[in-house]
Design an enzyme around this catalytic site. Structure first.
Site, PDB file in Angstrom:
ATOM      1  N   HIS A 197     -23.534  12.318  -7.250  1.00  0.00           N
ATOM      2  CA  HIS A 197     -22.865  12.636  -8.514  1.00  0.00           C
ATOM      3  C   HIS A 197     -23.806  13.409  -9.444  1.00  0.00           C
ATOM      4  O   HIS A 197     -23.397  14.354 -10.124  1.00  0.00           O
ATOM      5  CB  HIS A 197     -22.446  11.349  -9.230  1.00  0.00           C
ATOM      6  CG  HIS A 197     -21.431  10.523  -8.496  1.00  0.00           C
ATOM      7  ND1 HIS A 197     -21.720   9.291  -7.972  1.00  0.00           N
ATOM      8  CD2 HIS A 197     -20.132  10.751  -8.214  1.00  0.00           C
ATOM      9  CE1 HIS A 197     -20.630   8.774  -7.407  1.00  0.00           C
ATOM     10  NE2 HIS A 197     -19.657   9.650  -7.531  1.00  0.00           N
ATOM     11  N   SER A 237     -20.383   5.714  -3.383  1.00  0.00           N
ATOM     12  CA  SER A 237     -20.325   4.448  -4.126  1.00  0.00           C
ATOM     13  C   SER A 237     -19.917   3.322  -3.189  1.00  0.00           C
ATOM     14  O   SER A 237     -20.295   2.168  -3.383  1.00  0.00           O
ATOM     15  CB  SER A 237     -19.317   4.558  -5.270  1.00  0.00           C
ATOM     16  OG  SER A 237     -19.590   5.699  -6.061  1.00  0.00           O
ATOM     17  N   VAL A 261     -24.650  15.483  -0.739  1.00  0.00           N
ATOM     18  CA  VAL A 261     -26.007  14.950  -0.931  1.00  0.00           C
ATOM     19  C   VAL A 261     -26.129  13.704  -0.041  1.00  0.00           C
ATOM     20  O   VAL A 261     -25.255  12.836  -0.046  1.00  0.00           O
ATOM     21  CB  VAL A 261     -26.246  14.599  -2.417  1.00  0.00           C
ATOM     22  CG1 VAL A 261     -27.637  14.003  -2.610  1.00  0.00           C
ATOM     23  CG2 VAL A 261     -26.063  15.839  -3.285  1.00  0.00           C
ATOM     24  N   LEU A 266     -22.418   5.612 -10.192  1.00  0.00           N
ATOM     25  CA  LEU A 266     -22.999   6.920  -9.884  1.00  0.00           C
ATOM     26  C   LEU A 266     -24.272   6.834  -9.050  1.00  0.00           C
ATOM     27  O   LEU A 266     -25.067   5.906  -9.183  1.00  0.00           O
ATOM     28  CB  LEU A 266     -23.291   7.675 -11.187  1.00  0.00           C
ATOM     29  CG  LEU A 266     -22.060   7.890 -12.087  1.00  0.00           C
ATOM     30  CD1 LEU A 266     -22.461   8.640 -13.360  1.00  0.00           C
ATOM     31  CD2 LEU A 266     -20.956   8.636 -11.360  1.00  0.00           C
ATOM     32  N   HIS A 267     -24.428   7.822  -8.175  1.00  0.00           N
ATOM     33  CA  HIS A 267     -25.621   7.942  -7.330  1.00  0.00           C
ATOM     34  C   HIS A 267     -26.101   9.392  -7.411  1.00  0.00           C
ATOM     35  O   HIS A 267     -25.530  10.204  -8.160  1.00  0.00           O
ATOM     36  CB  HIS A 267     -25.301   7.528  -5.890  1.00  0.00           C
ATOM     37  CG  HIS A 267     -24.055   8.173  -5.337  1.00  0.00           C
ATOM     38  ND1 HIS A 267     -23.960   9.519  -5.112  1.00  0.00           N
ATOM     39  CD2 HIS A 267     -22.844   7.650  -5.006  1.00  0.00           C
ATOM     40  CE1 HIS A 267     -22.761   9.805  -4.643  1.00  0.00           C
ATOM     41  NE2 HIS A 267     -22.059   8.693  -4.579  1.00  0.00           N
ATOM     42  N   GLU A 319     -18.509  18.458  -1.720  1.00  0.00           N
ATOM     43  CA  GLU A 319     -17.962  18.702  -0.380  1.00  0.00           C
ATOM     44  C   GLU A 319     -17.910  17.416   0.431  1.00  0.00           C
ATOM     45  O   GLU A 319     -17.311  17.389   1.498  1.00  0.00           O
ATOM     46  CB  GLU A 319     -18.829  19.738   0.360  1.00  0.00           C
ATOM     47  CG  GLU A 319     -18.665  21.132  -0.177  1.00  0.00           C
ATOM     48  CD  GLU A 319     -19.423  22.167   0.644  1.00  0.00           C
ATOM     49  OE1 GLU A 319     -20.157  21.782   1.584  1.00  0.00           O
ATOM     50  OE2 GLU A 319     -19.288  23.357   0.332  1.00  0.00           O
TER      51      GLU A 319
HETATM   52  P1  AMP Z   1     -16.124   9.701  -6.673  1.00  0.00           P
HETATM   53  O1  AMP Z   1     -16.785   9.075  -7.854  1.00  0.00           O
HETATM   54  O2  AMP Z   1     -16.501   9.085  -5.374  1.00  0.00           O
HETATM   55  O3  AMP Z   1     -14.651   9.875  -6.863  1.00  0.00           O
HETATM   56  O4  AMP Z   1     -16.715  11.167  -6.581  1.00  0.00           O
HETATM   57  C1  AMP Z   1     -16.760  11.998  -7.717  1.00  0.00           C
HETATM   58  C2  AMP Z   1     -17.247  13.347  -7.287  1.00  0.00           C
HETATM   59  O5  AMP Z   1     -18.538  13.219  -6.697  1.00  0.00           O
HETATM   60  C3  AMP Z   1     -16.353  14.005  -6.212  1.00  0.00           C
HETATM   61  O6  AMP Z   1     -16.276  15.392  -6.469  1.00  0.00           O
HETATM   62  C4  AMP Z   1     -17.117  13.713  -4.947  1.00  0.00           C
HETATM   63  O7  AMP Z   1     -16.849  14.640  -3.920  1.00  0.00           O
HETATM   64  C5  AMP Z   1     -18.548  13.849  -5.447  1.00  0.00           C
HETATM   65  N1  AMP Z   1     -19.473  13.166  -4.542  1.00  0.00           N
HETATM   66  C6  AMP Z   1     -19.449  11.867  -4.162  1.00  0.00           C
HETATM   67  N2  AMP Z   1     -20.437  11.617  -3.284  1.00  0.00           N
HETATM   68  C7  AMP Z   1     -21.104  12.786  -3.107  1.00  0.00           C
HETATM   69  C8  AMP Z   1     -22.214  13.197  -2.309  1.00  0.00           C
HETATM   70  N3  AMP Z   1     -22.836  12.347  -1.509  1.00  0.00           N
HETATM   71  N4  AMP Z   1     -22.605  14.491  -2.365  1.00  0.00           N
HETATM   72  C9  AMP Z   1     -21.962  15.378  -3.159  1.00  0.00           C
HETATM   73  N5  AMP Z   1     -20.910  15.059  -3.946  1.00  0.00           N
HETATM   74  C10 AMP Z   1     -20.482  13.778  -3.914  1.00  0.00           C
END
Ligand code: AMP
EC number: 6.3.2.1
Length: 302
Positions: free
Chosen positions: A57, A206, A196, A53-54, A168
């Site tokens: 998230h 990630s 973000v 997570l960053h 998004e």
């Molecule tokens: P992931 O863990 O990459 O599958 O992402 C989980 C959720 O976090 C998804 O809804 C992604 O679209 C969202 N997400 C990932 N990176 C960002 C970001 N930089 N800004 C906003 N939402 C994000």
């Protein structure tokens, strides 16, 4: 499993916890927790993630807190959305770090099921989505949206939240989730959060962990090229020239294979050649071992 969190009226389950954040492993425990909240009249938001997570998230968690009384984050690296040659095995995993970040962002429960719990022996169901799943990442990662639809549908039916929050940053994924949620009459509100970004514009991801220092320095050019082209398109520039300009600019910055650079309708994701209503510029390109995706809105002037 040894309970380390003191059970409370809204946390009736003995659960393993990191700090003050309970970690649930089974659908039964998740349902008991949500049912306890429901009995108290509380509303529930779900934030599905694959962990590592960053701040992007954590923005979803904070939005979840604005939208509901309780927030469940799920961390599950979903094997059904990865092709055999993709990065399922080396995808970054850090449950302890994730739990600490979630707790600090105000998340109430981490749901982290095992692969076997999500896909038991004999699992035989698939979901196929057309429409917004066609083209873009659907072409280059053909297994992805079926896998996303399957795991998100399961998470929705397991948690039955009032609302779920997605980024998004994965714009096509957000549109696909909206589509199948509507098509399957799943009673969950789907909310999107703007991407973000790092201070230099790079979308937080990630997978940015795969970038070397030099690649990391070059990577923000993807967002810069998209943002500049979006401004030109909004002011009436012709689409083909704008898309070619983005390709040239990111190739120059050191991106290797460019999977796609496309202009699509912001809602239906159908291809468009002129901006007469809200549109979206979307791109996916490789920087070293990292496949980076990004997208920006294009709002017609006037
Ligand atoms: P992931 O863990 O990459 O599958 O992402 C989980 C959720 O976090 C998804 O809804 C992604 O679209 C969202 N997400 C990932 N990176 C960002 C970001 N930089 N800004 C906003 N939402 C994000």
């Amino acid at each position: 499993m040894t309970p380390t969190a003191a059970p409370s009226s809204s946390n009736p389950i003995g659960t393993l916890s990191a700090g003050t954040l309970p970690i649930l492993r089974t659908v039964e425990d998740l349902r008991s927790q949500v049912a306890a909240w429901r009995r108290e009249g509380l509303t529930v938001a779900l934030v599905p993630t694959m962990g590592a997570l960053h701040d992007g998230h954590l923005g979803l968690i904070r939005r979840g807190r604005e939208l509901a009384d309780r927030v469940v984050a799920s961390v599950f690296v979903n094997p059904t959305q990865f092709a055999p040659h993709e990065d399922f095995d080396r995808y970054p995993r850090d449950e302890g770090g994730d739990a600490a970040k979630l707790a600090s962002a105000g998340c109430h429960v981490l749901y982290a099921p095992t692969v076997r719990a999500m896909y038991p022996q004999g699992f035989a169901t698939a979901i196929s989505v057309g429409g917004p799943a066609e083209g873009l990442c659907g072409t280059f990662r053909p297994q992805m949206f079926g896998g996303v639809a399957l795991v998100v549908t399961k998470l929705f039916l397991q948690a039955l939240p009032d609302v779920a929050v997605f980024g998004e940053k994965d714009y096509q994924q957000l549109m696909v989730i909206r589509r199948f949620t509507r098509d399957l009459d799943i009673p969950v509100r789907v909310e999107g959060l703007p991407t973000v970004r790092e201070a230099d514009g790079l979308a937080m991801s990630s997978r940015n962990a795969y970038l070397s220092a030099d690649e990391r320095a070059r990577a923000p050019e993807l967002n810069r090229a998209l943002t500049a082209a979006a401004a030109a398109l909004a002011a009436g520039a012709e689409a083909d020239g704008a898309l070619t300009g983005i390709r040239g600019r990111i190739a120059e910055a050191g991106f290797g294979t460019i999977d796609y650079v496309e202009l699509r309708d912001a809602e239906t994701l159908e291809p468009v050649s002129a901006v007469t209503r809200p549109a979206r510029l979307l791109a996916a390109a490789w920087m070293g071992k990292a496949r980076l995706i990004d997208n920006v809105p294009v709002i017609p002037a006037g």
